[in-house]
Design a protein around this motif. Structure first.
Motif, mmCIF file in Angstrom:
data_model
loop_
_atom_site.group_PDB
_atom_site.id
_atom_site.type_symbol
_atom_site.label_atom_id
_atom_site.label_comp_id
_atom_site.label_asym_id
_atom_site.label_seq_id
_atom_site.Cartn_x
_atom_site.Cartn_y
_atom_site.Cartn_z
ATOM 1 N N UNK A 103 0.831 -1.204 0.000
ATOM 2 C CA UNK A 103 0.000 0.000 0.000
ATOM 3 C C UNK A 103 0.866 1.255 0.000
ATOM 4 N N UNK A 104 1.896 1.263 0.844
ATOM 5 C CA UNK A 104 2.809 2.410 0.898
ATOM 6 C C UNK A 104 3.515 2.598 -0.436
ATOM 7 N N UNK A 105 3.944 1.492 -1.047
ATOM 8 C CA UNK A 105 4.642 1.565 -2.333
ATOM 9 C C UNK A 105 3.736 2.132 -3.416
ATOM 10 N N UNK A 106 2.477 1.667 -3.427
ATOM 11 C CA UNK A 106 1.543 2.153 -4.436
ATOM 12 C C UNK A 106 1.285 3.643 -4.252
ATOM 13 N N UNK A 107 1.113 4.054 -2.980
ATOM 14 C CA UNK A 107 0.882 5.477 -2.709
ATOM 15 C C UNK A 107 2.102 6.310 -3.091
ATOM 16 N N UNK A 108 3.291 5.801 -2.743
ATOM 17 C CA UNK A 108 4.530 6.545 -3.009
ATOM 18 C C UNK A 108 4.810 6.641 -4.505
ATOM 19 N N UNK A 109 4.511 5.565 -5.232
ATOM 20 C CA UNK A 109 4.841 5.522 -6.651
ATOM 21 C C UNK A 109 3.732 6.044 -7.538
ATOM 22 N N UNK A 110 2.507 6.125 -6.999
ATOM 23 C CA UNK A 110 1.391 6.593 -7.815
ATOM 24 C C UNK A 110 1.504 8.093 -8.047
ATOM 25 N N UNK A 111 1.270 8.542 -9.259
ATOM 26 C CA UNK A 111 1.275 9.983 -9.503
ATOM 27 C C UNK A 111 0.043 10.622 -8.882
ATOM 28 N N UNK A 112 0.131 11.909 -8.623
ATOM 29 C CA UNK A 112 -1.009 12.641 -8.070
ATOM 30 C C UNK A 112 -2.161 12.600 -9.068
ATOM 31 N N UNK A 113 -3.342 12.275 -8.581
ATOM 32 C CA UNK A 113 -4.518 12.278 -9.449
ATOM 33 C C UNK A 113 -4.773 13.707 -9.932
ATOM 34 N N UNK A 114 -5.238 13.838 -11.158
ATOM 35 C CA UNK A 114 -5.591 15.160 -11.642
ATOM 36 C C UNK A 114 -6.753 15.700 -10.825
ATOM 37 N N UNK A 115 -6.633 16.952 -10.417
ATOM 38 C CA UNK A 115 -7.715 17.571 -9.652
ATOM 39 C C UNK A 115 -8.831 17.968 -10.610
ATOM 40 N N UNK A 375 -11.978 16.379 -1.871
ATOM 41 C CA UNK A 375 -12.814 16.663 -3.021
ATOM 42 C C UNK A 375 -13.320 18.080 -3.109
ATOM 43 N N UNK A 376 -12.955 18.939 -2.149
ATOM 44 C CA UNK A 376 -13.448 20.312 -2.152
ATOM 45 C C UNK A 376 -12.312 21.326 -2.283
ATOM 46 N N UNK A 377 -11.281 20.983 -3.023
ATOM 47 C CA UNK A 377 -10.208 21.933 -3.267
ATOM 48 C C UNK A 377 -10.775 23.169 -3.950
ATOM 49 N N UNK A 378 -10.354 24.345 -3.517
ATOM 50 C CA UNK A 378 -10.854 25.594 -4.083
ATOM 51 C C UNK A 378 -9.831 26.156 -5.072
ATOM 52 N N UNK A 379 -10.264 26.271 -6.300
ATOM 53 C CA UNK A 379 -9.406 26.711 -7.407
ATOM 54 C C UNK A 379 -9.207 28.226 -7.382
ATOM 55 N N UNK A 380 -8.013 28.630 -7.770
ATOM 56 C CA UNK A 380 -7.715 30.059 -7.895
ATOM 57 C C UNK A 380 -7.005 30.309 -9.214
ATOM 58 N N UNK A 381 -7.614 31.111 -10.056
ATOM 59 C CA UNK A 381 -6.998 31.534 -11.310
ATOM 60 C C UNK A 381 -6.808 33.036 -11.309
ATOM 61 N N UNK A 382 -5.862 33.512 -12.108
ATOM 62 C CA UNK A 382 -5.685 34.960 -12.276
ATOM 63 C C UNK A 382 -5.856 35.286 -13.752
ATOM 64 N N UNK A 383 -6.609 36.329 -14.020
ATOM 65 C CA UNK A 383 -6.984 36.624 -15.404
ATOM 66 C C UNK A 383 -6.390 37.936 -15.893
ATOM 67 N N UNK A 384 -5.141 38.207 -15.534
ATOM 68 C CA UNK A 384 -4.462 39.402 -16.045
ATOM 69 C C UNK A 384 -3.684 39.043 -17.301
ATOM 70 N N UNK A 385 -3.992 39.705 -18.378
ATOM 71 C CA UNK A 385 -3.344 39.440 -19.655
ATOM 72 C C UNK A 385 -2.130 40.353 -19.799
ATOM 73 N N UNK A 386 -0.949 39.784 -19.561
ATOM 74 C CA UNK A 386 0.284 40.578 -19.639
ATOM 75 C C UNK A 386 0.794 40.722 -21.076
#
Length: 683
Positions: A103-115, A375-386
């Motif tokens: 279980x530890x190996x799978x967790x350590x080796x598994x990539x982060x799931x896409x949010x 499951x409730x991560x709060x997204x933050x985007x910035x919309x400044x067009x440089x």
């Protein structure tokens, strides 16, 4: 003699190992009474019996059900039972340890799931133009709720609703009159809460705009500030200026984004207030900590309402230099008196000042307080067009150790000055090569502030632009209506009040009057005249429609790991075509995109990628009749505006080839194990 023998019998049995069996005695009182009364009459005559002690021992000491503790302990100490017990114990311990290690190996080796903000495209809605539910000609929140099935039909999981706060609706409503209320034109707070519940019931997410830089001049804070009331006195940026003969001499040469001086004289306070945008939108004073706290309270309020994130806009304008020096001229020989346009100055003192990113990071910190629930991560985007300053744009990602925006919105594909295979490559490469390692890209081809694809680059390129958008790595952002190829409305059909809004015409749902947008007599903006052939209802019935191609592309993106999170490698670009592959370590299946942004073209891909198979299958095409056909990789032909998603198998992926080093990118690295059917990182 007989009596003596009888008396000696128990003693003899005891000495020879005899055993008395009381196994069937159920009531001792009763049995003892019976025995005492009839012992002399019914007791059988006893005789001496010779018993072998060894035989008795072997007969008695065998396990049996219900044996008492004392007997059980005799067996537990025997070698054959003790060894078996110890073997089973250590096998159990070993299996448990192995399971924990696995279980530890799978967790350590598994990539982060896409949010959630990575896994799905984002669908951007300008609420006033999406769907009218009450026949007043204006789109509203109930209208969005009515059309949520359209969002799910597109295989989209995230909705972005642009500014909906109570506002005089100047500049798209980006100057809020009340940050804590919904503009009545869109509905009520109850309507908003019902919409959030309906969105979440469908497993969707929602983000909204927040423009913290300024408010409306109708805002309560501004009214209190212009009257110098308590703490609100310094909520805005006030400076002494002089007014003479109806004209104002401002403190410096600073110019607003919309042109002319960014200083406006206020008759009540007898000072000038600063505005980076319209004079009806005074800038807040973010050097005042009380103002910063107000914005944090606003963030908490809407997160508590259930929204899943914010797009923060105009944040590069949050701070200005306190020394108030004139900004340098682009053309130093130009007469300073006639400077009125924003483009005529370098904005060294009014944008991206020291401390600005600290404020944005503090917003992120507040949002993180609401992200602890799974499951409730709060997204933050910035919309400044440089625009030209890509390094400034990338700073909004934050650093390895200090989190800021999840991503700054990417407008490179909108800002292109011309269309070709080369210009598309340059726009994509500019972002990918400058993006910090480990960060997540995003792409947009439309927005409320830009002409629609059909009007900007031509209707013939709508499908191939959507194919590009949905096959690049990262999060695609689709502006409402681009999934059916809507065009700007003609300027002669727009009133003078709304002349700057041609890309915000009402969504075209069907071929009925007003395109199904409203059942009222009119809409706030005219519906495009092409609505009878360009609408959702009719395109759902056409197999080769823009809508159905968009839907097939979102399905492909969702279901295919290489497109969802794999490598991207540039293969070729010229004035006509842009070619790239998407592949994943461990998978022999590769997708190659051949996209035509110019004229008819023929290309020999086999010569460019020597390990390429002789044939590939067209997985998707902008011309649906070609889907499923086999093509020769030595001779790939595309028409103007045509796009192909080719699929082939190879044991030699492009990103492992030395010739393509420096041309390949991956954001969330993952490898696939066909044996275990799972993803892992160590590849």
């Amino acid at each position: 003699m007989v009596e003596e023998e009888a008396k000696s019998l128990p003693m003899e049995l005891n000495e020879k190992g005899g055993v008395e069996n009381n196994g069937f005695v159920q009531n001792e009182a009763f049995d003892n009474n019976e025995t005492s009364m009839s012992s002399h009459e019914e007791m059988p005559k006893r005789s001496t019996v010779d018993v072998d002690p060894v035989a008795v021992e072997e007969t008695v000491l065998k396990p049996y059900a219900g044996m008492p503790k004392e007997v059980l302990l005799k067996f537990s100490s025997q070698a054959r039972y003790r060894v078996t017990r110890e073997i089973l114990f250590w096998l159990t311990i070993t299996a448990a340890v192995a399971l924990v290690c696995a279980t530890i190996a799978i967790i350590a080796l598994s990539p982060k799931c896409l949010d959630w903000w990575q896994a799905s495209p984002i669908y951007q809605i300008y609420p006033r133009s999406f769907k009218d539910s009450n026949m007043d000609g204006n789109g509203d929140l109930k209208g969005i709720q009515e059309k949520l099935d359209h969002i799910t039909y597109l295989n989209i999981k995230t909705i972005w609703i642009t500014s909906l706060f109570k506002s005089p609706l100047k500049d798209l409503g980006y100057g809020a009159e009340d940050f804590y209320d919904i503009d009545p034109i869109f509905g009520s707070m109850s309507d908003f809460e019902n919409l959030i519940a309906a969105i979440h019931d469908r497993g969707l997410k929602v983000i909204i705009d927040l423009i913290p830089n300024h408010t409306s001049d109708k805002h309560r804070w501004f009214q209190l500030s212009r009257n110098r009331t308590g703490k609100y006195t310094d909520y805005y940026i006030w400076q002494d200026c002089t007014e003479a003969a109806g004209s104002v001499i401002p403190p410096n040469n600073w110019v607003s984004v919309f042109g002319n001086s960014s200083w406006q004289f206020d008759d009540v306070r007898k000072q000038c207030y600063f505005h980076q945008f319209g004079k009806e939108q005074p800038d807040l004073n973010f050097r005042n900590l009380a103002v910063q706290q107000e914005i944090h309270d606003i963030i908490k309020f809407w997160l508590n309402k259930g929204i899943d994130g914010f797009s923060f806009s105009t944040v590069k304008f949050l701070l200005e230099a306190t020394h108030l020096r004139d900004e340098p001229q682009v053309n130093k020989s130009q007469n300073a008196v006639i400077i009125t346009a924003y483009s005529q100055l370098y904005h060294d003192y009014t944008t991206t000042q020291v401390g600005m990113h600290d404020i944005i990071r503090s917003f992120r910190h507040t949002m993180n307080q609401f992200s602890s629930e799974p499951g409730r991560y709060r997204f933050m985007g910035s919309a400044d067009d440089e625009k030209e300053d890509i390094e400034a744009t990338m700073m909004y990602y934050g650093t390895t150790f200090i989190q800021e925006a999840d991503f700054p919105f990417n407008f490179n594909l909108i800002n292109m000055k011309s269309l070709s295979g080369n210009s598309i490559f340059e726009a994509v490469d500019l972002w990918m090569k400058n993006m910090p390692a480990g960060k997540w890209p995003n792409w947009a081809v439309g927005s409320p502030k830009a002409a629609r694809i059909s009007s900007r680059i031509g209707n013939e390129y709508v499908n191939v632009m959507n194919m590009l958008l949905l096959t690049l790595p990262g999060t695609p952002v689709t502006y409402y209506g681009e999934e059916i190829g809507m065009e700007n409305i003609a300027s002669e059909n727009v009133s003078e009040e709304h002349v700057t809004f041609p890309e915000k015409s009402p969504m075209q749902w069907d071929g009925k009057v007003n395109a199904g947008f409203t059942e009222g007599n009119s809409s706030w903006l005219p519906v495009n005249s092409d609505y009878q052939s360009v609408n959702v209802e009719i395109q759902r019935t056409w197999s080769n429609s823009t809508l159905n191609l968009y839907r097939e592309l979102t399905l492909l993106r969702r279901n295919e790991l290489p497109i969802n999170r794999g490598w991207m490698c540039y293969i070729w670009n010229d004035s006509n075509v842009f070619v790239y592959v998407r592949e994943l370590d461990g998978l022999d299946r590769v997708f190659m995109m051949v996209l035509n942004f110019g004229q008819e073209s023929t290309i020999d891909l086999k010569a460019i990628v020597p390990n390429l198979p002789a044939e590939a299958v067209i997985r998707l095409s902008t011309n649906f009749s070609n889907t499923g056909k086999a093509v020769t990789t030595k001779l790939i032909k595309t028409e103007m505006g045509e796009g192909l998603v080719l699929e082939y198998k190879t044991a030699k992926p492009v990103h492992t080839m030395e010739a393509f080093q420096g041309k390949c990118f991956v954001a969330e690295k993952a490898c696939y194990s066909s044996a275990l059917n799972l993803l892992y990182m160590s590849c």
